[in-house]
Structure formats: C-alpha cells, structure tokens
Scaffold this motif. Structure first.
Motif, PDB file in Angstrom:
ATOM      1  N   MET A 271     -65.103  17.609  56.338  1.00 33.49           N
ATOM      2  CA  MET A 271     -63.915  17.194  57.055  1.00 33.49           C
ATOM      3  C   MET A 271     -63.159  16.152  56.264  1.00 33.49           C
ATOM      4  SD  MET A 271     -63.465  15.092  60.650  1.00 33.49           S
ATOM      5  CE  MET A 271     -64.808  15.823  61.433  1.00 33.49           C
ATOM      6  N   TYR A 272     -63.855  15.170  55.714  1.00 35.10           N
ATOM      7  CA  TYR A 272     -63.216  14.085  54.986  1.00 35.10           C
ATOM      8  C   TYR A 272     -62.439  14.591  53.777  1.00 35.10           C
ATOM      9  CZ  TYR A 272     -62.943   9.978  51.965  1.00 35.10           C
ATOM     10  OH  TYR A 272     -62.523   9.002  51.128  1.00 35.10           O
ATOM     11  N   ASP A 273     -63.118  15.299  52.871  1.00 36.88           N
ATOM     12  CA  ASP A 273     -62.436  15.782  51.668  1.00 36.88           C
ATOM     13  C   ASP A 273     -61.350  16.797  51.994  1.00 36.88           C
ATOM     14  OD1 ASP A 273     -63.925  14.161  50.014  1.00 36.88           O
ATOM     15  OD2 ASP A 273     -65.434  15.684  49.623  1.00 36.88           O
ATOM     16  N   GLN A 274     -61.661  17.718  52.886  1.00 41.05           N
ATOM     17  CA  GLN A 274     -60.660  18.720  53.264  1.00 41.05           C
ATOM     18  C   GLN A 274     -59.469  18.047  53.939  1.00 41.05           C
ATOM     19  OE1 GLN A 274     -62.047  21.845  55.841  1.00 41.05           O
ATOM     20  NE2 GLN A 274     -60.018  22.681  56.103  1.00 41.05           N
ATOM     21  N   GLY A 275     -59.740  17.095  54.813  1.00 37.76           N
ATOM     22  CA  GLY A 275     -58.668  16.404  55.522  1.00 37.76           C
ATOM     23  C   GLY A 275     -57.782  15.588  54.611  1.00 37.76           C
ATOM     24  N   ARG A 276     -58.377  14.927  53.638  1.00 34.17           N
ATOM     25  CA  ARG A 276     -57.576  14.162  52.670  1.00 34.17           C
ATOM     26  C   ARG A 276     -56.698  15.112  51.856  1.00 34.17           C
ATOM     27  NH1 ARG A 276     -57.799   8.761  53.614  1.00 34.17           N
ATOM     28  NH2 ARG A 276     -59.892   7.937  53.628  1.00 34.17           N
ATOM     29  N   HIS A 277     -57.292  16.219  51.430  1.00 38.95           N
ATOM     30  CA  HIS A 277     -56.571  17.201  50.630  1.00 38.95           C
ATOM     31  C   HIS A 277     -55.415  17.814  51.429  1.00 38.95           C
ATOM     32  CE1 HIS A 277     -55.820  20.390  47.745  1.00 38.95           C
ATOM     33  NE2 HIS A 277     -55.963  21.273  48.715  1.00 38.95           N
ATOM     34  N   GLU A 278     -55.671  18.139  52.685  1.00 36.86           N
ATOM     35  CA  GLU A 278     -54.655  18.789  53.526  1.00 36.86           C
ATOM     36  C   GLU A 278     -53.693  17.783  54.160  1.00 36.86           C
ATOM     37  OE1 GLU A 278     -56.892  21.163  56.285  1.00 36.86           O
ATOM     38  OE2 GLU A 278     -57.515  22.570  54.726  1.00 36.86           O
ATOM     39  N   GLY A 279     -54.010  16.491  54.113  1.00 36.44           N
ATOM     40  CA  GLY A 279     -53.099  15.463  54.591  1.00 36.44           C
ATOM     41  C   GLY A 279     -53.231  15.046  56.043  1.00 36.44           C
ATOM     42  N   TRP A 280     -54.217  15.553  56.788  1.00 40.23           N
ATOM     43  CA  TRP A 280     -54.325  15.184  58.197  1.00 40.23           C
ATOM     44  C   TRP A 280     -55.342  14.065  58.447  1.00 40.23           C
ATOM     45  CZ3 TRP A 280     -59.225  15.688  59.929  1.00 40.23           C
ATOM     46  CH2 TRP A 280     -60.046  16.664  59.360  1.00 40.23           C
ATOM     47  N   TYR A 281     -56.123  13.671  57.449  1.00 38.06           N
ATOM     48  CA  TYR A 281     -57.166  12.658  57.643  1.00 38.06           C
ATOM     49  C   TYR A 281     -56.542  11.270  57.557  1.00 38.06           C
ATOM     50  CZ  TYR A 281     -61.888  10.724  57.527  1.00 38.06           C
ATOM     51  OH  TYR A 281     -63.044  10.053  57.839  1.00 38.06           O
ATOM     52  N   LYS A 282     -55.854  10.880  58.642  1.00 36.52           N
ATOM     53  CA  LYS A 282     -55.179   9.586  58.731  1.00 36.52           C
ATOM     54  C   LYS A 282     -54.861   9.327  60.193  1.00 36.52           C
ATOM     55  CE  LYS A 282     -50.806  11.881  58.036  1.00 36.52           C
ATOM     56  NZ  LYS A 282     -49.765  12.240  57.126  1.00 36.52           N
ATOM     57  N   LYS A 283     -54.590   8.089  60.518  1.00 35.93           N
ATOM     58  CA  LYS A 283     -54.182   7.741  61.874  1.00 35.93           C
ATOM     59  C   LYS A 283     -52.910   8.514  62.198  1.00 35.93           C
ATOM     60  CE  LYS A 283     -53.147   3.841  64.810  1.00 35.93           C
ATOM     61  NZ  LYS A 283     -53.035   2.389  64.913  1.00 35.93           N
ATOM     62  N   GLY A 284     -52.896   9.192  63.331  1.00 38.05           N
ATOM     63  CA  GLY A 284     -51.753  10.003  63.726  1.00 38.05           C
ATOM     64  C   GLY A 284     -51.864  11.460  63.292  1.00 38.05           C
ATOM     65  N   GLY A 285     -52.840  11.758  62.412  1.00 35.19           N
ATOM     66  CA  GLY A 285     -53.061  13.135  61.979  1.00 35.19           C
ATOM     67  C   GLY A 285     -53.760  13.941  63.065  1.00 35.19           C
ATOM     68  N   HIS A 286     -53.770  15.244  62.924  1.00 34.14           N
ATOM     69  CA  HIS A 286     -54.401  16.134  63.893  1.00 34.14           C
ATOM     70  C   HIS A 286     -55.677  16.736  63.309  1.00 34.14           C
ATOM     71  CE1 HIS A 286     -50.371  15.977  65.616  1.00 34.14           C
ATOM     72  NE2 HIS A 286     -50.925  16.373  66.744  1.00 34.14           N
ATOM     73  N   VAL A 287     -56.803  16.484  63.954  1.00 34.98           N
ATOM     74  CA  VAL A 287     -58.076  17.069  63.538  1.00 34.98           C
ATOM     75  C   VAL A 287     -58.024  18.564  63.866  1.00 34.98           C
ATOM     76  CG1 VAL A 287     -60.571  17.080  63.934  1.00 34.98           C
ATOM     77  CG2 VAL A 287     -59.325  14.929  63.955  1.00 34.98           C
ATOM     78  N   PRO A 288     -58.272  19.426  62.896  1.00 33.68           N
ATOM     79  CA  PRO A 288     -58.268  20.869  63.166  1.00 33.68           C
ATOM     80  C   PRO A 288     -59.326  21.257  64.207  1.00 33.68           C
ATOM     81  CG  PRO A 288     -58.252  20.456  60.810  1.00 33.68           C
ATOM     82  CD  PRO A 288     -58.510  19.149  61.477  1.00 33.68           C
ATOM     83  N   GLN A 289     -59.068  22.325  64.916  1.00 35.84           N
ATOM     84  CA  GLN A 289     -59.964  22.805  65.966  1.00 35.84           C
ATOM     85  C   GLN A 289     -61.394  23.000  65.449  1.00 35.84           C
ATOM     86  OE1 GLN A 289     -58.791  23.115  69.146  1.00 35.84           O
ATOM     87  NE2 GLN A 289     -60.902  23.410  69.784  1.00 35.84           N
ATOM     88  N   ALA A 290     -61.544  23.446  64.225  1.00 34.94           N
ATOM     89  CA  ALA A 290     -62.878  23.691  63.658  1.00 34.94           C
ATOM     90  C   ALA A 290     -63.740  22.428  63.635  1.00 34.94           C
ATOM     91  CB  ALA A 290     -62.757  24.253  62.249  1.00 34.94           C
ATOM     92  N   TYR A 291     -63.121  21.258  63.600  1.00 35.98           N
ATOM     93  CA  TYR A 291     -63.854  19.994  63.546  1.00 35.98           C
ATOM     94  C   TYR A 291     -63.892  19.276  64.891  1.00 35.98           C
ATOM     95  CZ  TYR A 291     -63.576  20.684  58.558  1.00 35.98           C
ATOM     96  OH  TYR A 291     -63.687  21.203  57.294  1.00 35.98           O
ATOM     97  N   ARG A 292     -63.534  19.974  65.941  1.00 34.87           N
ATOM     98  CA  ARG A 292     -63.523  19.352  67.263  1.00 34.87           C
ATOM     99  C   ARG A 292     -64.672  19.843  68.135  1.00 34.87           C
ATOM    100  NH1 ARG A 292     -57.385  20.127  68.861  1.00 34.87           N
ATOM    101  NH2 ARG A 292     -58.077  19.219  70.819  1.00 34.87           N
ATOM    102  N   GLY A 293     -65.633  20.529  67.505  1.00 33.94           N
ATOM    103  CA  GLY A 293     -66.789  21.043  68.241  1.00 33.94           C
ATOM    104  C   GLY A 293     -67.822  19.975  68.524  1.00 33.94           C
ATOM    105  N   ARG A 294     -68.783  20.321  69.349  1.00 33.39           N
ATOM    106  CA  ARG A 294     -69.821  19.383  69.785  1.00 33.39           C
ATOM    107  C   ARG A 294     -70.626  18.785  68.634  1.00 33.39           C
ATOM    108  NH1 ARG A 294     -70.474  19.504  75.288  1.00 33.39           N
ATOM    109  NH2 ARG A 294     -69.718  21.352  76.350  1.00 33.39           N
ATOM    110  N   GLN A 295     -70.791  19.517  67.536  1.00 35.36           N
ATOM    111  CA  GLN A 295     -71.614  19.000  66.445  1.00 35.36           C
ATOM    112  C   GLN A 295     -71.000  17.758  65.792  1.00 35.36           C
ATOM    113  OE1 GLN A 295     -69.927  21.888  66.344  1.00 35.36           O
ATOM    114  NE2 GLN A 295     -69.269  22.394  64.282  1.00 35.36           N
TER     115      GLN A 295
END
Length: 71
Positions: A1-25
């Motif tokens: 999530m961290y590396d992918q999020g930084r690369h895709e630009g959403w890993y920041k305050k105000g960014g949107h966590v993709p559905q794939a990373y919103r699961g119970r795990q």
C-alpha cells in the motif's frame, strides 16, 4: 500500500485509499494496543504495508491523518 500509494499519488492526507486496501486485513481493531486514540465516529485506523497508521473515513476512504511508524 505504501509504495503503490506513493507512486499513484494517493498516500497523503486527503487522498483516497483504494477499495483493495480497505478490507479487514488492514483495519486496526485494537487501536489501544497500538497506542492510538479512539477513531471518531465514521472513521477507523488502517495499517499500511510499511507500518504507518492511517485514519480513514469508512464510507469514502479519505485519509484524515497519517501517523508514521516508529522503526
């Protein structure tokens, strides 16, 4: 999530966590054990792959806060 999020630009305050990373795990259910404050209503803590904690809105996935992991 961290590396992918930084690369895709959403890993920041105000960014949107993709559905794939919103699961119970990824959701932190024992936030006290992790020394986190109780999440406000409508939010939960999510743990990233690098150990950071993200305070995320449950319905929208918007990141309200990021607490860096202490390594």
């Amino acid at each position: 999530m961290y590396d992918q999020g930084r690369h895709e630009g959403w890993y920041k305050k105000g960014g949107h966590v993709p559905q794939a990373y919103r699961g119970r795990q990824y959701v932190v259910t024992d936030w006290r054990h992790s020394h986190l404050r109780q999440p406000p209503r409508g939010y939960h803590w999510v743990r990233s792959d690098n150990g950071d904690f993200l305070l995320v809105a449950i319905t929208t996935g918007v990141i309200a806060s990021i607490i860096a992991a202490s390594h």
